[in-house]
Design a protein around this motif. Structure first.
Motif, PDB file in Angstrom:
ATOM      1  N   ARG A   1     -10.163  -1.461  -2.897  1.00 38.56           N
ATOM      2  CA  ARG A   1     -10.847  -0.813  -1.780  1.00 38.56           C
ATOM      3  C   ARG A   1     -12.350  -0.946  -1.930  1.00 38.56           C
ATOM      4  O   ARG A   1     -12.848  -1.496  -2.914  1.00 38.56           O
TER       5      ARG A   1
ATOM      6  N   LYS B   1      -1.682   9.413   2.685  1.00 37.72           N
ATOM      7  CA  LYS B   1      -1.575   7.965   2.879  1.00 37.72           C
ATOM      8  C   LYS B   1      -0.123   7.566   3.126  1.00 37.72           C
ATOM      9  O   LYS B   1       0.166   6.748   4.015  1.00 37.72           O
TER      10      LYS B   1
ATOM     11  N   GLY C   1      -6.077   5.381   8.976  1.00 38.98           N
ATOM     12  CA  GLY C   1      -5.963   4.942   7.589  1.00 38.98           C
ATOM     13  C   GLY C   1      -7.075   5.466   6.711  1.00 38.98           C
ATOM     14  O   GLY C   1      -7.742   6.440   7.014  1.00 38.98           O
ATOM     15  N   ASP C   2      -7.282   4.771   5.588  1.00 41.09           N
ATOM     16  CA  ASP C   2      -8.225   5.154   4.557  1.00 41.09           C
ATOM     17  C   ASP C   2      -9.566   4.509   4.859  1.00 41.09           C
ATOM     18  O   ASP C   2      -9.691   3.308   4.985  1.00 41.09           O
TER      19      ASP C   2
ATOM     20  N   ALA D   1       0.768   4.059  -3.004  1.00 44.16           N
ATOM     21  CA  ALA D   1       0.439   5.444  -2.691  1.00 44.16           C
ATOM     22  C   ALA D   1       1.596   6.378  -3.064  1.00 44.16           C
ATOM     23  O   ALA D   1       1.370   7.495  -3.545  1.00 44.16           O
TER      24      ALA D   1
ATOM     25  N   ARG E   1       0.826  -1.207   0.000  1.00 41.42           N
ATOM     26  CA  ARG E   1       0.000   0.000   0.000  1.00 41.42           C
ATOM     27  C   ARG E   1       0.858   1.254   0.000  1.00 41.42           C
ATOM     28  O   ARG E   1       0.540   2.240  -0.664  1.00 41.42           O
TER      29      ARG E   1
ATOM     30  N   GLU F   1      -2.915  11.088  -1.731  1.00 41.30           N
ATOM     31  CA  GLU F   1      -1.904  10.031  -1.750  1.00 41.30           C
ATOM     32  C   GLU F   1      -0.749  10.371  -0.812  1.00 41.30           C
ATOM     33  O   GLU F   1      -0.181   9.480  -0.177  1.00 41.30           O
TER      34      GLU F   1
ATOM     35  N   SER G   1     -10.725   1.474   2.994  1.00 35.74           N
ATOM     36  CA  SER G   1     -10.001   0.207   3.114  1.00 35.74           C
ATOM     37  C   SER G   1     -10.559  -0.654   4.233  1.00 35.74           C
ATOM     38  O   SER G   1     -10.975  -0.152   5.274  1.00 35.74           O
TER      39      SER G   1
ATOM     40  N   ALA H   1       0.457  13.544   8.305  1.00 33.78           N
ATOM     41  CA  ALA H   1      -0.653  12.941   7.557  1.00 33.78           C
ATOM     42  C   ALA H   1      -1.968  13.638   7.865  1.00 33.78           C
ATOM     43  O   ALA H   1      -2.769  13.916   6.961  1.00 33.78           O
TER      44      ALA H   1
ATOM     45  N   ASN I   1       0.872   8.498   6.553  1.00 32.39           N
ATOM     46  CA  ASN I   1       0.129   7.699   7.532  1.00 32.39           C
ATOM     47  C   ASN I   1       0.739   6.303   7.661  1.00 32.39           C
ATOM     48  O   ASN I   1       0.900   5.784   8.774  1.00 32.39           O
ATOM     49  N   TYR I   2       1.098   5.687   6.518  1.00 29.42           N
ATOM     50  CA  TYR I   2       1.729   4.374   6.560  1.00 29.42           C
ATOM     51  C   TYR I   2       3.093   4.444   7.249  1.00 29.42           C
ATOM     52  O   TYR I   2       3.528   3.481   7.886  1.00 29.42           O
TER      53      TYR I   2
END
Length: 370
Positions: free
Chosen positions: A203, A250, A337-338, A136, A132, A247, A341, A261, A253-254
């Motif tokens: 997603r 994301k 997160g998203d 992104a 992911r 993006e 997802s 984020a 965030n990851y």
């Protein structure tokens, strides 16, 4: 038969206003017009972008993930069981309570053991965090590059500042080299997204994404052939501006840069609502509905192009709802997160958490993986 179909497909009244023929759009006196045959270049461009993406994710995004310590979580593998595997593949990824009891009888397992098996099996289908992150990262970099190209193609054009100039002299508007390369880049990208659907992260809005990509390619192709290129470049630039931030949020965030984020998500939300719910419908769609009638009489292409823009606007409203839900969680609880997802499930999820996560797996919200 084929000749008849070809003649109907390229009937001038489908693509062009009255009193305008294909011969009027032939290159002459230094004026260059877009041609349908040039659309063939979109496929090689898409394949090149897929290659560039592979190299980017392998040699740039993956090492960056290592530097930031992004690791896939350790997943327990579901133990082999033909009965449960057959149910998982052919019927549903999460059994109902009645089906769970029936499966317990078939396997001689407890209900708890059956539920744990399905959790682990669903987790096996979900892409890992590193995948992911790489996806992104690629999209963030591409949208940034495409937006810069859009700015360079538009910043000195009068139709950026006065939308009536979009239709000045339509459809006999000469194509500029910057417009050609900008269109080719964007068409190649959206075509590459369709070609990579089978291995991209899926997603909850997977079907809407497919509709969006097809509608976008249809709009780009039609606008190219009918010489709607000026308005097409404006639509592309408006869309790319917000996608960069989505993006990017994301990616951070990851990487667990949560403050960065969150800040990017706030800016993205404001920019998305401004560009997709204000500028797009009240400036650009208004521009395509009203101003062309000052130059030409309505024709099939006029209605078709505007209907496709409305399809995009409906998708914008759908995504605005999802983003609003994410914003609500961000303000009043904790956003993780998203929202499009599925979350990875643990063996010890509470019934409440399990029901929340499974609500998007079966039924209308069904999605395979993230």
């Amino acid at each position: 038969m084929l000749q008849t179909v070809s003649e109907w497909l390229w009937w001038e009244r489908l693509w062009l206003p009255a009193n305008v023929s294909w011969s009027d759009l032939e290159d002459s006196e230094g004026r260059v017009y877009a041609k349908a045959s040039q659309l063939h270049a979109a496929l090689p461009c898409a394949l090149c972008l897929l290659l560039v993406r592979y190299l980017f994710e392998r040699y740039l995004a993956t090492p960056l993930a290592n530097v930031w310590g992004i690791r896939d979580s350790v997943r327990l593998t579901a133990e082999p069981n033909p009965s449960l595997e057959n149910y998982f593949c052919s019927q549903a990824r999460a059994p109902s309570q009645a089906d769970a009891r029936s499966l317990c009888k078939k396997t001689s397992w407890s209900e708890r053991r059956v539920q744990v098996w399905f959790k682990r099996r669903r987790n096996q289908e979900r892409p890992g965090l590193r995948k992911r992150f790489c996806e992104a990262s690629w999209r963030c970099v591409f949208y940034f590059f495409a937006f810069v190209c859009g700015v360079l193609a538009l910043y000195d054009k009068p139709w950026l500042y006065n939308l009536k100039e979009v239709w000045a002299g339509f459809p006999k508007q000469s194509m500029l080299p910057s417009q050609y390369f900008y269109y080719l880049l964007e068409m190649g990208f959206y075509l590459s997204l369709l070609l990579s659907l089978t291995f991209d992260v899926k997603r909850k809005d997977f079907k809407e994404q497919v509709i969006h990509h097809i509608a976008t390619l249809t709009l780009l192709s039609f606008s190219w052939i009918s010489n709607y290129i000026r308005i097409g470049t404006l639509v592309l630039a408006v869309h790319d501006s917000a996608d960069i931030l989505l993006e990017g949020a994301k990616v951070f965030n990851y990487a667990k840069w949560h403050q960065t984020a969150n800040a990017m998500f706030v800016v993205f939300t404001v920019l998305f609502m401004l560009t997709r719910l204000v500028i797009f419908p009240f400036w650009l769609i208004h521009c395509t509905w009203v101003y062309p009638l000052e130059e030409v009489a309505p024709f099939f292409g006029y209605y078709f192009f505007n209907v496709m823009l409305l399809v995009l606007q409906i998708l914008h409203l759908y995504w605005a709802v999802l983003i609003s839900r994410m914003a609500y969680k961000f303000i009043f609880s904790k956003l993780e997160g998203d929202d499009r997802s599925d979350e990875e499930e643990g063996d010890s999820d509470s019934p409440k958490d399990r029901n929340h996560k499974l609500s998007h797996i079966n039924g209308r919200g069904r999605a395979n993986g993230h």
